[in-house]
Design a protein around this motif. Sequence first.
Motif, PDB file in Angstrom:
ATOM      1  N   GLY A  50       0.725   5.739   0.335  1.00 49.98           N
ATOM      2  CA  GLY A  50      -0.128   6.839   0.744  1.00 49.98           C
ATOM      3  C   GLY A  50       0.653   7.891   1.489  1.00 49.98           C
ATOM      4  O   GLY A  50       1.881   7.987   1.396  1.00 49.98           O
ATOM      5  N   ASN A  53      -4.394   9.257   3.466  1.00 54.16           N
ATOM      6  CA  ASN A  53      -4.906   8.486   2.328  1.00 54.16           C
ATOM      7  C   ASN A  53      -4.004   7.281   2.136  1.00 54.16           C
ATOM      8  O   ASN A  53      -2.795   7.349   2.398  1.00 54.16           O
ATOM      9  N   VAL A  70      -9.119   1.416  -1.068  1.00 49.84           N
ATOM     10  CA  VAL A  70      -8.730   2.823  -1.108  1.00 49.84           C
ATOM     11  C   VAL A  70      -9.360   3.475   0.099  1.00 49.84           C
ATOM     12  O   VAL A  70     -10.593   3.426   0.279  1.00 49.84           O
ATOM     13  N   ASP A 109      -3.707   3.635  -0.503  1.00 47.97           N
ATOM     14  CA  ASP A 109      -4.170   2.801  -1.619  1.00 47.97           C
ATOM     15  C   ASP A 109      -3.412   1.479  -1.548  1.00 47.97           C
ATOM     16  O   ASP A 109      -2.184   1.448  -1.692  1.00 47.97           O
ATOM     17  N   GLY A 117       0.832  -1.190   0.000  1.00 53.81           N
ATOM     18  CA  GLY A 117       0.000   0.000   0.000  1.00 53.81           C
ATOM     19  C   GLY A 117       0.869   1.243   0.000  1.00 53.81           C
ATOM     20  O   GLY A 117       1.980   1.248   0.547  1.00 53.81           O
ATOM     21  N   ARG A 135      -3.104  -2.830  -2.637  1.00 55.47           N
ATOM     22  CA  ARG A 135      -3.418  -3.807  -3.678  1.00 55.47           C
ATOM     23  C   ARG A 135      -2.746  -5.145  -3.358  1.00 55.47           C
ATOM     24  O   ARG A 135      -1.692  -5.202  -2.741  1.00 55.47           O
TER      25      ARG A 135
END
Length: 752
Positions: free
Chosen positions: A92, A105, A134, A107, A90, A109
């Motif tokens: 951010g 924030n 997200v 994100d 991730g 995957r």
Amino acid sequence: PPSARIRIARWPMTDLRHAFDLDDYNVDGSFSGEFHVFGPYLNPLGFGQMTIADGVAYGESFMVATSGVRLEGEGVRLDSLQIEKAGGSGTGAAWVGFDGRYAFNLDARGIPVDTVDMMRSASVPPLSGSLGFVAGGSGTFDRPRYDVRVTISDFFVGDEGIGQVSGELNIIGDMLTVKLEAASPRLAVSGAGRIAMTDTMDAELSFNVTDTSLDPYVRVFNPRISPFTTAIASGRVRVTGQLANIDELLVEAMVDRLDLRLFDYRLRNASPIQIALDRHAMRVTQMRLVGEETQLDIAGVIDLHDERIDVRATGDAGLGILQGFVPDIRSSGRASLEATFQGPMRNPAVTGVMRVEDGRIRHFNLPHALENISGPVRFDTRSVRVDEVTARLGGGPVRFGGRIDIEAYQPTRIDVTMMGEGMRLRFPEGMRSLVDADLTVQGPVESPTVAGTVQVRNALYTGQFSSEGGLFNLETTGSDVGGGGGSLTQSVAPRYDVRIVAPSTVEIRNSTARLVLNADLQLRGTVDRPALFGRAEVARGEFTFEGRRYQITRGTIDFNNPGKIEPFFDIETETRVRVPGQTYRVIARAAGTMDRLTPTFEADPPLAEVEVLSLLFGDVAPGQDVEFTQYSTNVTPQQQLLRERATRALTGAISSEVGRVVEQTFGVDTFQLTPSLVDPNAQSSRLDPAARLTIGKRLSERLYLTYSRSLSSTTQDQIILLEYDQTDRLSWILSRNEDRTYALDIRVRHAF
């Protein structure tokens, strides 16, 4: 202004959070970093780099997190934040103020679902899939705000695929808003609602289920359910009240459509099924299932506080319902049912009676069905009794008695008697018999013992003799039907102790032989490894050999091999051969097993054995067959060949063997274009990826030997690789390169 350079190595996050008054920031782990700090102590400025290893954020573990750090007086800013977890990652950024404000924030995957801590449970089968999300938010720790969008691809529960699941979580202050959607060819669920993030967790949630197959997911929790069972449902669930207090929680479920298929038997709901959890009691207020010869009403209440149950089931049920719970059977018929479940939930008292009428049950691997089943089956918490049950097997009446013991709603021990008369059976293949039987089945359900006596009133065998099957092969040969869970031996493995008595009542009649036998045998062993002991005697008979008819003057067949059913023959036969001027009485004897049968021959008037063979095979007078005149009475290789020919021919009258040719080729396993290794500058031993033609051989499950040649080069650059797959992602490659150097490379696979 004062300044400092600070280096921290493997410091507990708990201490640092407390030092900066960030105890509400729920992150732990081993903290390392290097920082340049200056300015006021309470509002420091500065910059640096940090690493958190073996961390846990809000209950979820991760491997490592790295970030740039900026101290901005009023708080800390994290730049280029990177988090790694089990192959997923991730990225951010975040800002945390010393006054309790924050913004972030992230994100993420490719996180394996089976590594997500909050999705693990001992009561839930293993989950798998790929998680991505997200997330972002800003606010204060006292009044947080988060927005999270989650997607799980290729989601599986056990071995059952769900497909893609997506959801949204929104937190504003103390209110959580949830949206959920799961979709696959067999699953369609959507839901939404709100949950207050308070001590009582007041909730208002609703879910809709549309034409969804439930059986794959039920089978995950109970694999014994038949694979021929399917269940499709549509309906809705509404949850209101306090999730933290079951006394203030109301759950209402309405099943508009329920379609159950148990092999070819179908059940459906006659009207919407209503189930409600009202405060602390679960009530089934309306549930009626209908189908062929079935109308079943279920009603009752389950008190969760006192953990007591009071449920009643009444009505008529078709026996086809058994197909949904017992693999590899077909069943039909009807039964009236009256049953009650009362008492403690963990061990309620079960009482009732099921009166069966015209029932029929057949296992796929057995040649006969149990038909015309009638009588009451009485049951309680401890046992099922079948004292008054009757049926017909092979057209003959059968009477049952005894009981099946039950513990925790599972059969544990069986003690049942069966008496049958005049049963016409078709077993083994090619055999038709009329028998009486007086049998008992006793012992643990998984391995009971079948004992007693079978009296053969008459039997006729018309099949051909074969060592691979037929009269002397009592082993189970039924195949697995439709992948439905295997043969009879996988669910029940009975042992035999059965006496078989046939007083001159067994007749063999086929194109080879006509015999009448009497036998007294003992069948022992198991279904997959039966053993037969005793003797069968030939009362009279004849058989055809090489076109000539032989009368059996004496014969016995003994069974004494404890390892397998292998008959030992001792047979004497005679025939008459007529040649010009003489008639010979030829006596042939054979002793041994099917694969080692030794024949001997003699004649009256006496002849040498070679001349006897010339009579049998050539129908010519002694000394007149040119093929045989070269043989003397001494045993020659040619004469031995004649004996072997006679042995094979005689054995062929009793058994036909099927030969197998097994050929194993140790050659190439793969021939393909694969990423491989080449030398980029023809000098270095370092290998870079390139397209190559690869021929490989698997040496073990994870070890490969490969010969590789580049397709992009005109030179004879040949490479030999020994590749070891340590995991599904990590490989170690030892290579011998074209310049005769060696290298050890590491290959990491990543799916995009």
